[in-house]
Structures are given as C-alpha cells and as structure tokens.
Design a protein around this motif. Structure first.
Motif, short mmCIF file in Angstrom:
data_model
loop_
_atom_site.label_atom_id
_atom_site.label_comp_id
_atom_site.label_asym_id
_atom_site.label_seq_id
_atom_site.Cartn_x
_atom_site.Cartn_y
_atom_site.Cartn_z
N MET A 120 0.85 -1.17 0.00
CA MET A 120 0.00 0.00 0.00
C MET A 120 0.89 1.23 0.00
SD MET A 120 -2.78 1.20 2.80
CE MET A 120 -1.67 1.52 4.12
N GLU A 121 0.63 2.13 -0.91
CA GLU A 121 1.43 3.32 -1.00
C GLU A 121 0.54 4.52 -0.70
OE1 GLU A 121 3.82 5.63 -4.44
OE2 GLU A 121 3.95 3.47 -4.39
N ARG A 122 0.88 5.27 0.33
CA ARG A 122 0.15 6.48 0.68
C ARG A 122 1.06 7.65 0.37
NH1 ARG A 122 -3.27 6.26 5.84
NH2 ARG A 122 -4.92 6.77 4.45
N ARG A 123 0.52 8.62 -0.30
CA ARG A 123 1.34 9.74 -0.73
C ARG A 123 0.74 11.05 -0.24
NH1 ARG A 123 0.68 7.18 -6.40
NH2 ARG A 123 1.69 5.24 -5.88
N PHE A 124 1.63 12.02 0.00
CA PHE A 124 1.15 13.35 0.34
C PHE A 124 0.63 14.04 -0.91
CE2 PHE A 124 3.74 12.43 4.00
CZ PHE A 124 2.92 12.87 5.01
N THR A 125 1.24 13.80 -2.03
CA THR A 125 0.76 14.29 -3.32
C THR A 125 1.04 13.22 -4.36
OG1 THR A 125 2.85 15.35 -3.86
CG2 THR A 125 1.19 16.72 -2.78
N GLN A 126 0.30 13.25 -5.42
CA GLN A 126 0.53 12.28 -6.48
C GLN A 126 0.23 12.95 -7.81
OE1 GLN A 126 -1.76 8.73 -6.18
NE2 GLN A 126 -1.08 7.95 -8.12
N ALA A 127 1.14 12.82 -8.73
CA ALA A 127 0.94 13.37 -10.06
C ALA A 127 0.04 12.43 -10.85
CB ALA A 127 2.27 13.52 -10.78
N THR A 151 -3.20 12.10 1.07
CA THR A 151 -4.17 12.00 0.00
C THR A 151 -3.94 10.69 -0.72
OG1 THR A 151 -4.27 14.40 -0.31
CG2 THR A 151 -4.99 13.04 -2.15
N ASP A 152 -4.97 9.86 -0.80
CA ASP A 152 -4.91 8.60 -1.53
C ASP A 152 -5.62 8.80 -2.86
OD1 ASP A 152 -3.64 7.26 0.58
OD2 ASP A 152 -5.56 6.80 1.53
N THR A 153 -4.96 8.41 -3.93
CA THR A 153 -5.51 8.59 -5.26
C THR A 153 -5.44 7.27 -6.03
OG1 THR A 153 -4.75 10.89 -5.29
CG2 THR A 153 -5.30 9.91 -7.41
N GLY A 210 -1.11 -0.12 -8.18
CA GLY A 210 -0.98 -0.57 -6.80
C GLY A 210 -1.50 0.44 -5.79
N SER A 211 -2.06 1.55 -6.24
CA SER A 211 -2.61 2.55 -5.33
C SER A 211 -3.94 2.05 -4.78
CB SER A 211 -2.82 3.88 -6.06
OG SER A 211 -1.61 4.38 -6.54
N ARG A 212 -4.28 2.57 -3.60
CA ARG A 212 -5.46 2.12 -2.88
C ARG A 212 -6.15 3.31 -2.25
NH1 ARG A 212 -6.06 0.72 2.66
NH2 ARG A 212 -7.52 -0.94 2.99
N VAL A 224 -8.38 -2.46 -10.56
CA VAL A 224 -8.11 -3.90 -10.51
C VAL A 224 -9.15 -4.57 -9.63
CG1 VAL A 224 -6.46 -5.64 -9.73
CG2 VAL A 224 -5.66 -3.61 -10.90
N SER A 225 -9.50 -3.92 -8.50
CA SER A 225 -10.48 -4.52 -7.60
C SER A 225 -11.28 -3.46 -6.87
CB SER A 225 -9.80 -5.44 -6.58
OG SER A 225 -9.05 -4.69 -5.66
N VAL A 226 -12.50 -3.83 -6.54
CA VAL A 226 -13.39 -3.02 -5.71
C VAL A 226 -13.95 -3.98 -4.67
CG1 VAL A 226 -15.47 -1.61 -5.63
CG2 VAL A 226 -13.98 -1.52 -7.64
N ARG A 227 -13.66 -3.71 -3.41
CA ARG A 227 -14.12 -4.60 -2.33
C ARG A 227 -14.81 -3.82 -1.24
NH1 ARG A 227 -11.02 -9.65 -2.51
NH2 ARG A 227 -9.44 -9.39 -4.09
N TRP A 228 -15.66 -4.52 -0.49
CA TRP A 228 -16.30 -3.95 0.70
C TRP A 228 -15.51 -4.38 1.92
CZ3 TRP A 228 -20.13 -0.58 0.09
CH2 TRP A 228 -20.86 -0.60 -1.09
N SER A 229 -15.28 -3.47 2.83
CA SER A 229 -14.65 -3.85 4.10
C SER A 229 -15.74 -4.36 5.03
CB SER A 229 -13.93 -2.66 4.73
OG SER A 229 -14.86 -1.70 5.18
N HIS A 230 -15.36 -5.26 5.89
CA HIS A 230 -16.31 -5.79 6.85
C HIS A 230 -16.03 -5.13 8.19
CE1 HIS A 230 -17.53 -8.73 3.93
NE2 HIS A 230 -16.26 -9.04 3.73
N GLY A 231 -17.05 -4.58 8.78
CA GLY A 231 -16.88 -3.91 10.06
C GLY A 231 -18.06 -3.02 10.34
N VAL A 232 -17.92 -2.21 11.37
CA VAL A 232 -19.00 -1.32 11.78
C VAL A 232 -19.22 -0.24 10.73
CG1 VAL A 232 -19.74 0.32 13.53
CG2 VAL A 232 -18.56 -1.77 14.20
N ALA A 233 -18.15 0.44 10.33
CA ALA A 233 -18.24 1.48 9.31
C ALA A 233 -17.97 0.84 7.94
CB ALA A 233 -17.23 2.58 9.58
N GLN A 234 -18.97 0.84 7.09
CA GLN A 234 -18.82 0.22 5.79
C GLN A 234 -17.93 1.09 4.90
OE1 GLN A 234 -22.40 -0.36 3.46
NE2 GLN A 234 -22.07 -2.56 3.59
N ARG A 235 -16.97 0.48 4.26
CA ARG A 235 -16.05 1.18 3.36
C ARG A 235 -15.92 0.40 2.06
NH1 ARG A 235 -16.55 5.33 5.78
NH2 ARG A 235 -15.24 6.02 7.47
N MET A 236 -15.72 1.14 0.98
CA MET A 236 -15.45 0.54 -0.31
C MET A 236 -13.96 0.78 -0.59
SD MET A 236 -17.68 0.90 -3.76
CE MET A 236 -17.14 2.50 -4.27
#
Length: 186
Positions: free
Chosen positions: A1-8, A96-98, A124-126, A105-117
């Motif tokens: 997982m790559e998290r960036r402060f900015t992304q071109a 900022t995640d972009t 490889g960005s997420r 490549v994939s779209v998934r639902w997270s399992h938990g109290v707060a639903q997230r896609m």
C-alpha cells in the motif's frame, strides 16, 4: 500500500491525460465538517464549564480538555472525496490517496462497523471511501461508474463487479425513493 502526500496524475502513456476535467466533490462534506467542529466545541465547552463549576480548572486540565476536543474533531472529520475523469482522490488530515478509476483492478467492501469501499488500481494505489458519499452525490457516482465500465472493458477490473452492481442497485433504490417523496406518491 502506498500512501502519498501528493501524487501526479498520469495517463496511460504518462502524458497526464487522466484527471483533466471538472472535479465532482461531496456536496455534504462542508456540513459534516461543521458538525464535527460543533461536537468537538460543545464537548470542550462542557468540560471547561464542568471543571470551572467544581473549582478544579487549571492550565493542565484546560490543556487536557483542549487535546481531547481536538482528538474528537480529528476522529469525526470526514475525508474530502473528489472524482475526476480517470481519478478518485480521498484527502484525509495528512495524506491524499488517489486511484486511477479507469484502470481499477479490484473493488471490495470492508467488513466492520463502518462500511467502506476499497478501490485498487493497476499502479498498486489504494483508496477507501464511504459508499454513502456516492449514494448522496450522483455526479460522483456517475463518474466512477463510467470509469469502472472502462476498467471492465479494458479487462483490468478482475474483482468487484458484484460490489459495484450492489452499489448501483442501492443508488437506484435511493433515487427512486427520492423521486416518490418529491412527487408526493409516498
């Protein structure tokens, strides 16, 4: 997982094609941010008044209540979501995640109290978003749906067509209920 402060933003040929065009924002974001600030402010005021009433307010306790109210604001503050042609950006407090929505490549639902896609692209960005943001903002959903269809057509979207279909059904149902409410049929 790559998290960036900015992304071109890059197109498929590196020319910057993706991301050009208008950005669809969450129209409810400012109100949710004000609500988070209001809750944090009310908590801070209540703690200060309570401590002052008991005669226990001092600099250390005031700093503690300030930190606690700040933490509550950070927890409740919603991320800022922006969808452009080919890009989805989620701006949190520090990062900022972009993701490239035209090469998912994939779209998934997270399992938990707060639903997230959770969206992943070929680079490889997420990025994680609350699906209610898309339900409440038809322009964002339309842009994401168009780009997801592009991903499917290119053959890059290998996992998540069902998740997008369920979200589309949910959005269609919400839209139909809204139309019935406005027309007075319900």
């Amino acid at each position: 997982m790559e998290r960036r402060f900015t992304q071109a933003a890059r197109g498929s040929d590196g020319s910057g094609a993706a991301g050009s065009g208008p950005c669809a924002h969450d129209v409810h974001w400012a109100g949710e941010r004000r609500s988070a600030l209001g809750v944090a402010s009310l908590l801070f005021a209540a703690l200060l008044v309570m401590d002052a009433g008991f005669g226990r307010l001092d600099v250390v306790r005031g700093a503690l209540w300030t930190g606690l109210a700040g933490l509550v604001f950070v927890i409740l503050r919603p991320p800022r979501v922006c969808v452009r042609p080919g890009l989805l950006s989620v701006r949190g407090l520090l990062v900022t995640d972009t993701v490239r929505t035209d090469s998912l490549v994939s779209v998934r639902w997270s399992h938990g109290v707060a639903q997230r896609m959770i969206l992943r692209d070929t680079d490889g960005s997420r990025a994680e978003i609350d699906p209610m943001v898309l339900v409440r903002n038809p322009a964002m959903w339309h842009r994401l749906d168009t780009d997801a269809r592009t991903s499917t057509g290119r053959g890059t979207l290998r996992c998540g067509s069902g998740a997008l279909r369920r979200l589309a059904e949910r959005i269609d149902g919400e839209t139909a209920r809204a139309v019935f409410r406005v027309s007075g049929l319900r």
